[in-house]
Design an enzyme around this catalytic site. Structure first.
Site, PDB file in Angstrom:
ATOM      1  N   GLY A  46       0.821  -1.207   0.000  1.00 30.68           N
ATOM      2  CA  GLY A  46       0.000   0.000   0.000  1.00 30.68           C
ATOM      3  C   GLY A  46       0.857   1.259   0.000  1.00 30.68           C
ATOM      4  N   ARG A  75      -7.871  -2.424  -1.723  1.00 34.10           N
ATOM      5  CA  ARG A  75      -7.733  -1.375  -0.702  1.00 34.10           C
ATOM      6  C   ARG A  75      -8.121   0.007  -1.246  1.00 34.10           C
ATOM      7  NH1 ARG A  75      -2.262  -2.159   2.479  1.00 34.10           N
ATOM      8  NH2 ARG A  75      -3.289  -0.611   3.796  1.00 34.10           N
ATOM      9  N   ASP A 113       0.174  -0.248  13.115  1.00 29.99           N
ATOM     10  CA  ASP A 113       0.490  -1.559  12.540  1.00 29.99           C
ATOM     11  C   ASP A 113       0.671  -2.639  13.603  1.00 29.99           C
ATOM     12  OD1 ASP A 113       0.391  -0.587   9.976  1.00 29.99           O
ATOM     13  OD2 ASP A 113       2.523  -0.074   9.915  1.00 29.99           O
TER      14      ASP A 113
END
Ligand code: S3P
Length: 731
Positions: A390, A418, A612
């Site tokens: 991403g 996404r 994350d």
């Protein structure tokens, strides 16, 4: 799937289809059809159990068949279709395996006057030099590509069945039109065969006088392997696809002429450039093959144990991406050490090579980038494939919006799902022209608007470092001052690294601003270890009694240290030692020893600073005493997987009371059981459930772990070395 499957032509391909269909239980009865002359071959096929029975009478062969596969050479398709025509049934699905598809459709037109809607042409890209049923193998089509070339009137149900059948044999199925198929195959299959035949033909004639074959070795053998293929079949294929092949032979001739000239003129530099372009292009091709052939990787973790020792986890992913991007745009040579040699960062590296940047390495984390300057990127010859990353896609969309060339950004299944509107919408406000799918996802088709972007003052609706960085990169090519305001602090590696490259970027409160005034000067970058990778060990050591781990040289940029703060609030014992600054980024060694954890309400301001790390923090919460609540983390739903749902599902399987909420999770700490959990191809989910094994009461199996390679290929080795009983199996 089928009661009766009829294979017309039981040779290498037909026999392998039969064998694989049987092995995968896709058909109850499999029969073969052949001409009188083939009876011996058919008898052999029956004897060795490839088919249940055979016929030389077409009516009997196809009677009551649910599916008929034509597995004869392309030159015979017209004759075979003519044979089938009187018995053609709307209850049956027909498909073929021909290597050229225009000719197969033309054969159907000749025989029927149209392409029957239950005839679904297909081409498995698999084979071998040998022929005949004795060479047939189960598994010939596993992890190989297969192309289906439907026409406008092809029945969707028939198409779906053929697709499912081939997927059942293990193939990666793509659908495209016949003309495109023939052009693609002309380039990648037919031309190489012609070249191999041509080379051996030429050298063979020479050899009669000079015995040069005697001294030919591996390279010659590899290069000419396909010249051992069946000459009749290849003459047929080339004739059937000559429209696509002839122009390619001309192109190849001019490529050879170019190399002839370079050699004759002693132009070593251009020769090197051509060879290294080819070398990189081949690597890209190998990577793609690897990804479709990738074996499924499973982690099995025996319960219990502790983590003990000292380690250095690999380089920071965010900084590795940015080092390549900014190093490429700089003037001069940038040396990077500590670069993360994992798929995501390598996708960025490849993209810049594709845009003409010479990049050496990576070797042991060292990369040398020969910067081309802010305006030096070249148009990529192909789509830029960014795999799972991403960060690559979102940052590149900003950078490429203002280039003097067009580009297309693609990614794997997860990345293609996404949201990209978060970058394309503000970029559009700057004058960018980027097309997404209707769902706002990749592929991104970017029309370069060099000199036409204008600055915006943008307040991001979500706290995203990727969106901020994307707009700052676009701002380097826009008229005026681009200002980006974040609702909460997010990682600031782009701003820090830009400053390191001497590019002016301002920071006032929560707003970062940039303009086109400036250039980047090459520098050396030492990428510290990734705190997101270190997080697995921070949690592992915190939950497993007796653990004591030191993690060396970890990046502790305050926009990334939420995981330390959250774990400390839960009672973890983490010491930050030897704090120092390396290349504008704070770095330290982290020492963590076991300490019982208690559930907490995670403060929302820490969410973007640990974005994350939540999968593994959920594991910590599952081991803590009491309840842990997370809210304000809806972003987790649009990461590599829906990390709220996927973690809640897995924890539930392991017997943990985990309730997903729209923007977080409520976890009741307790015991972790064992079981089989899915990573959904998300690296951080796979690693988090592995760490859960340290406190589990029974073995944990984590499926689908190949994606760990996107950020932390060494994970299994490092975690094993420190004490986790993890076994990795590939199949
Ligand atoms: C990243 C930003 C974060 C993070 C991602 C890397 C970056 O994404 O989750 O792993 O390098 O800028 P968002 O910007 O979507 O929060």
């Amino acid at each position: 799937m089928f009661n009766k499957l009829c294979i017309i032509g039981v040779g290498l391909i037909g026999g392998s289809i039969a064998k694989s269909a049987r092995a995968h239980k896709l058909a109850t009865t499999i029969v073969g059809f052949g001409r009188e002359a083939d009876v011996q071959n058919l008898q052999t096929a029956k004897q060795i159990g490839v088919i249940d029975d055979y016929y030389v009478d077409i009516a009997a062969a196809v009677a009551g068949a649910d599916a008929v596969v034509i597995a004869t050479p392309v030159a015979s398709i017209t004759a075979v279709l003519a044979l089938l025509k009187p018995f053609w049934s709307s209850q049956t699905i027909y498909t073929d395996v021909g290597s050229t598809k225009g000719s197969v459709l033309a054969a159907a037109q000749t025989v029927f006057g149209y392409v029957p809607d239950n005839f679904v042409p297909a081409h498995p890209i698999a084979g071998g030099e040998q022929s005949g049923v004795l060479a047939a193998v189960d598994g010939l089509f596993a992890n190989k590509r297969l192309i289906i070339t439907p026409v406008d009137n092809t029945n969707t149900e028939a198409l779906r069945k053929v697709q499912r059948f081939w997927q059942g044999l293990g193939s990666a199925v793509s659908v495209m039109d016949a003309t495109r198929h023939d052009h693609v195959l002309a380039a990648t299959s037919h031309l190489p065969h012609i070249l191999a035949f041509a080379l051996v033909d030429m050298l063979g004639h020479k050899d009669e006088q000079s015995e040069i074959f005697k001294y030919a070795a591996g390279g010659f053998k590899d290069f000419t392997r396909i010249a051992s293929s069946d000459p009749t079949m290849w003459a047929d294929i080339c004739a059937a696809n000559k429209q696509a092949i002839l122009p390619l032979i001309r192109q190849l001739q001019s490529e050879l002429d170019k190399l002839y000239r370079l050699l004759a003129d002693d132009d070593r530099q251009q020769l090197f450039t051509t060879f290294s372009y080819a070398n990189n292009a081949r690597q890209r091709f190998l990577n793609q093959i690897e990804s479709i052939m990738s074996k499924s990787i499973t982690f099995q973790i025996q319960p219990g144990g502790k983590l003990h020792g000292e380690t250095r986890v690999p380089g920071d992913k965010s900084m590795s991406h940015r080092s390549i991007m900014l190093g490429s745009l700089a003037e001069g040579v940038t040396h990077v050490t500590g670069f993360l040699e994992a798929e995501d960062a390598l996708a960025t590296l490849q993209a810049f090579r594709d845009m003409g940047v010479e990049i050496e390495g990576p070797t042991n984390g060292c990369v040398t980038i020969h910067g081309v300057g802010k305006h030096g990127l070249k148009a990529p010859k192909n789509d830029l494939y960014l795999g799972n990353s991403g960060t690559s896609m979102r940052l590149l969309s900003g950078l490429l919006a203002g280039q003097p060339f067009n580009s297309v950004l693609t990614g794997d299944k997860s990345l293609s799902g996404r949201p990209m509107k978060r970058v394309t919408d503000p970029l559009a406000k700057m004058g960018a022209d980027i097309k997404t799918t209707e769902q706002g996802t990749a592929p991104l088709h970017i029309t370069g608007k060099a000199g036409q972007l204008t600055a915006i003052d943008y307040t991001m609706p979500m706290a995203s470092a990727q969106v901020k960085s994307c707009l700052l990169l676009a701002g380097m090519y826009a008229q005026g001052e681009t200002r980006v305001t974040e609702p909460a602090p997010t990682r600031d590696h782009t701003e820090r690294m830009l400053a390191g490259f001497s590019y002016p970027v301002k920071r006032e409160g929560s707003t970062a601003s940039i303009s086109a005034e400036g250039s980047l000067k090459a520098m050396d970058i030492d990428v510290p270890s990734d705190i997101s990778s270190a997080a697995f060990f921070l949690v592992g050591a915190s939950i497993a009694p007796g653990s004591d781990v030191t993690l060396k040289h970890v990046g502790i940029n305050p926009t990334r240290t939420g995981v330390i703060d959250i774990l400390r609030l839960m009672g973890a014992n983490i010491e930050v030692l030897n704090e120092r600054e390396v290349g504008g980024e704070p770095v330290a060694d982290l020492h963590v020893v076991y300490s019982p954890l208690t559930g907490i309400d995670i403060p929302e301001h820490l969410v973007p600073l640990a974005i994350d790390e939540f999968p593994v923090l959920f594991v910590a919460a599952a081991c803590a005493q009491g309840q842990t609540r997370l809210s304000g983390a809806e972003e987790l739903r649009v990461k590599e997987s829906d990390r709220i749902q996927v973690m809640a599902d897995g924890l539930l399987i392991l017997g943990v009371d985990a309730k997903p909420t729209p923007d977080g999770m409520i976890i009741q700490g307790g015991t972790i059981g064992g079981g089989v959990v899915e990573s959904h191809g998300d690296h951080r989910i796979a690693m988090s459930f592995s760490i859960a094994g340290l406190r589990a009461q029974a073995p944990i199996t984590v499926l689908d772990c190949a994606n760990v390679n996107t950020s932390f290929p060494e994970f299994k080795d490092l975690v094993k070395a420190l004490g986790l009983a993890l076994v990795c199996t590939e199949e």
